[in-house]
Structure formats: structure tokens, C-alpha cells
Write a protein that holds these residues in place. Structure first.
Motif, PDB file in Angstrom:
ATOM      1  N   LEU A 187      -2.331   1.818  -4.799  1.00  0.00           N
ATOM      2  CA  LEU A 187      -1.847   3.192  -4.873  1.00  0.00           C
ATOM      3  C   LEU A 187      -2.965   4.140  -4.441  1.00  0.00           C
ATOM      4  O   LEU A 187      -4.091   4.055  -4.946  1.00  0.00           O
ATOM      5  CB  LEU A 187      -1.396   3.515  -6.301  1.00  0.00           C
ATOM      6  N   LYS A 188      -2.641   5.045  -3.517  1.00  0.00           N
ATOM      7  CA  LYS A 188      -3.667   5.930  -2.960  1.00  0.00           C
ATOM      8  C   LYS A 188      -3.220   7.389  -2.993  1.00  0.00           C
ATOM      9  O   LYS A 188      -2.043   7.696  -2.806  1.00  0.00           O
ATOM     10  CB  LYS A 188      -3.979   5.537  -1.509  1.00  0.00           C
ATOM     11  N   SER A 189      -4.206   8.248  -3.225  1.00  0.00           N
ATOM     12  CA  SER A 189      -3.998   9.693  -3.072  1.00  0.00           C
ATOM     13  C   SER A 189      -5.096  10.209  -2.150  1.00  0.00           C
ATOM     14  O   SER A 189      -5.878   9.430  -1.602  1.00  0.00           O
ATOM     15  CB  SER A 189      -4.066  10.392  -4.434  1.00  0.00           C
ATOM     16  N   GLU A 190      -5.194  11.519  -2.020  1.00  0.00           N
ATOM     17  CA  GLU A 190      -6.211  12.084  -1.131  1.00  0.00           C
ATOM     18  C   GLU A 190      -7.623  11.880  -1.663  1.00  0.00           C
ATOM     19  O   GLU A 190      -8.582  11.860  -0.892  1.00  0.00           O
ATOM     20  CB  GLU A 190      -5.945  13.580  -0.925  1.00  0.00           C
ATOM     21  N   ASN A 234      -8.387   9.554  -4.641  1.00  0.00           N
ATOM     22  CA  ASN A 234      -8.655   8.344  -5.424  1.00  0.00           C
ATOM     23  C   ASN A 234      -7.610   7.267  -5.126  1.00  0.00           C
ATOM     24  O   ASN A 234      -6.608   7.514  -4.436  1.00  0.00           O
ATOM     25  CB  ASN A 234      -8.698   8.654  -6.923  1.00  0.00           C
ATOM     26  N   SER A 235      -7.871   6.067  -5.645  1.00  0.00           N
ATOM     27  CA  SER A 235      -6.944   4.945  -5.450  1.00  0.00           C
ATOM     28  C   SER A 235      -7.083   3.988  -6.629  1.00  0.00           C
ATOM     29  O   SER A 235      -8.066   4.043  -7.387  1.00  0.00           O
ATOM     30  CB  SER A 235      -7.232   4.216  -4.135  1.00  0.00           C
ATOM     31  N   VAL A 249       0.865  -1.180   0.000  1.00  0.00           N
ATOM     32  CA  VAL A 249       0.000   0.000   0.000  1.00  0.00           C
ATOM     33  C   VAL A 249       0.901   1.229   0.000  1.00  0.00           C
ATOM     34  O   VAL A 249       1.728   1.407   0.897  1.00  0.00           O
ATOM     35  CB  VAL A 249      -0.932   0.012   1.225  1.00  0.00           C
ATOM     36  N   ILE A 250       0.752   2.047  -1.027  1.00  0.00           N
ATOM     37  CA  ILE A 250       1.564   3.257  -1.157  1.00  0.00           C
ATOM     38  C   ILE A 250       0.619   4.455  -1.175  1.00  0.00           C
ATOM     39  O   ILE A 250      -0.257   4.562  -2.041  1.00  0.00           O
ATOM     40  CB  ILE A 250       2.420   3.224  -2.438  1.00  0.00           C
ATOM     41  N   GLU A 251       0.796   5.336  -0.213  1.00  0.00           N
ATOM     42  CA  GLU A 251      -0.102   6.479  -0.061  1.00  0.00           C
ATOM     43  C   GLU A 251       0.605   7.782  -0.420  1.00  0.00           C
ATOM     44  O   GLU A 251       1.828   7.829  -0.578  1.00  0.00           O
ATOM     45  CB  GLU A 251      -0.627   6.538   1.376  1.00  0.00           C
ATOM     46  N   GLY A 252      -0.193   8.823  -0.539  1.00  0.00           N
ATOM     47  CA  GLY A 252       0.357  10.149  -0.778  1.00  0.00           C
ATOM     48  C   GLY A 252       0.738  10.432  -2.215  1.00  0.00           C
ATOM     49  O   GLY A 252       1.536  11.342  -2.486  1.00  0.00           O
TER      50      GLY A 252
END
Length: 266
Positions: A201-204, A206-207, A163-166
Motif C-alpha cells: 500500500l502506497k501514498s505520496e 509513505n508505504s 501494489v495499490i497506490e494513491g
């Protein structure tokens, strides 16, 4: 050599791996006559064990040294010797515990014979038969399983997903917009990628589920799609179906806890 050992081989080891001789290094290998008799029963047929029985007999036929039955046939540099042995008598210790003259009990007698002839060397029975291992242990006979096909250290397998965020949400939008994937150079990963690394993959806002394609050097979207009537229930199963259905991936290894669907996917 002080640490050199004698290994007595059971029939099921040969049926499991006809090239087992290569795995015993400088130690001596003993094959009881009863094992050869049992192999005869398995030479006919089209199963893997039948192939292994025939292949081993052919390999054994290439060792034409008469010493095979007396002084042992030399297996080459860095290896020990191969012996074909027969237990002349059934040991009293065996008769008292197991009166029947079965193949297993004859093998146990052979182990005791070799032990008596080489008291300064450790003699070990090698068998995949759990019951025979229990019988051997009850008599104080050293015994081991043959485990050349088992993974002892599961750390050799990398993590299936991360899981990779930001991330930049526009980069995730780009993954959705481009079915062929996005160049890996547009991403910054903390660790070097290995083929088919899978990510959440995640952003503020969407993913996306994604995988690194080593053939195209791109990060591609992994869709949650059914296959042969099987619908994935989570990210891990989605990744597994994705690689299983990719014709460019020739071998897939799946690890996980019990009940996660590994057997169903296999």
C-alpha cells in the motif's frame, strides 16, 4: 460406448494413489498380475508408498467377484470394470526390442494382449515411470502419465501480492499505529478480497506491507522479520513468511519462479 477406453495400470500408479480407480470414470481398468507381485514387495514399511500398497490390497480384497479374472468386476454406476490379467506369452515384438523378461516388459506384453482382444477400443498404458513410457512409445503403444496431483491451470492460484497506490497517508499511518489492524471497511478495493490477500500500500509520503485477515476482517501490517534464521529479502518473501508463521492458516501454497526461495521456505 464409442469413446470407452482400456487402461493398463503400472505399479507406481497404485503406490502413488491407491484410490486411482475412482479417477477413470466409465473406462475399463486392467491390472497385470506382475503388478500384484510387485505390490507384495512394498506392503511392509512405514512410508506412504507402503501404506498405499496395503490400502489397495485391502480395497481389492473387497471385490470378491470371480468375474474379476474373466469378465471383469463391475465398479458401479458411471464406472467401467476392473480386470486382473496375466500375459500368457511374451510378444515377439517385445522380445525383439527388449529380450529380458522384466516386470516392465511383462506389463508391455499385457498391453499388447488387451489391445489384440479389444481391437475396436483404445488401450492405454498408465505409468509414472518415464523409462517405461519411452519404451512403450518406441513400440507404438499409447501411454500416459498419471497426473491427478498436478496443477494443470496455475490460474487457480490468485496473485500473491498487489501494489495499490494513491492511498490516504493517514490511513497508512493508522496501519502502523494499530498492531491489530484497520477495519477493511475503511479501504476501497477495486476487486473483492480473498483470504490473506497481500498488498504493498502506497501514498505520496509513505508505504506499508499489509495483508487481509479474513478472521478479523481487518487489514494488518506485515513486518519484515526473520524466522528460524531466515530473513526475507523482498515483499513476496515477507508475505510468505507471514502466512507460514500464522497459526490460524492451516495450508499455504506458494508459487513463483525458480530461485525465489520456495524450497527453502518449505
Amino acid at each position: 460406448m464409442a469413446n470407452k477406453k482400456n487402461f493398463i495400470i503400472d505399479t507406481n500408479v497404485i503406490l502413488h494413489d491407491y484410490s486411482f480407480i475412482e479417477n477413470f470414470e466409465e473406462n475399463d481398468i486392467y491390472i497385470p498380475f506382475v503388478v500384484l507381485e510387485e505390490l507384495d514387495k512394498f506392503k511392509k514399511g512405514n512410508e506412504q508408498i507402503n501404506f498405499n500398497a496395503r490400502a489397495f490390497v485391502r480395497e481389492l480384497d473387497l471385490i470378491t467377484d470371480d468375474n474379476l479374472f474373466k469378465q471383469g468386476a463391475d465398479l458401479g454406476v458411471g464406472r467401467g470394470k476392473l480386470y486382473i490379467v496375466n500375459s500368457v506369452k511374451t510378444h515377439d515384438k517385445i522380445i525383439e526390442a527388449f529380450p529380458e523378461r522384466t516386470p516392465d516388459n511383462r506389463i508391455l506384453s499385457t498391453v499388447l494382449d488387451v489391445t489384440e482382444k479389444h481391437p475396436k477400443m483404445k488401450t492405454i498404458l498408465v505409468t509414472k515411470d518415464i523409462n517405461l513410457r519411452m519404451k512403450a512409445r518406441s513400440l507404438g503403444i499409447p501411454v500416459e502419465d498419471y497426473i491427478n496431483d498436478k496443477v494443470i491451470d496455475i490460474d487457480v492460484f490468485g496473485r500473491g501480492e498487489q501494489v495499490i497506490e494513491g492511498l490516504n497517508p493517514e490511513l497508512i499511518d493508522k496501519i502502523y499505529a494499530q498492531p491489530t489492524g484497520v477495519d477493511v471497511d475503511e479501504f476501497t478495493f477495486d476487486n473483492p478480497l480473498v483470504p490473506n490477500d497481500s498488498f504493498v500500500l502506497k501514498s505520496e509520503r509513505n508505504s506499508v506491507l499489509a495483508r487481509y485477515n479474513p478472521f478479523t476482517q481487518k487489514i494488518i501490517r506485515v513486518d519484515k522479520e526473520p524466522s528460524f534464521g531466515i530473513s526475507p529479502r523482498n515483499a513476496e518473501q515477507t508475505f510468505a513468511l507471514g502466512v507460514l508463521n500464522d497459526p490460524d492458516i492451516k495450508l499455504v501454497g506458494i508459487t513463483g519462479k525458480a530461485g525465489t526461495g520456495k524450497t527453502l521456505l518449505a
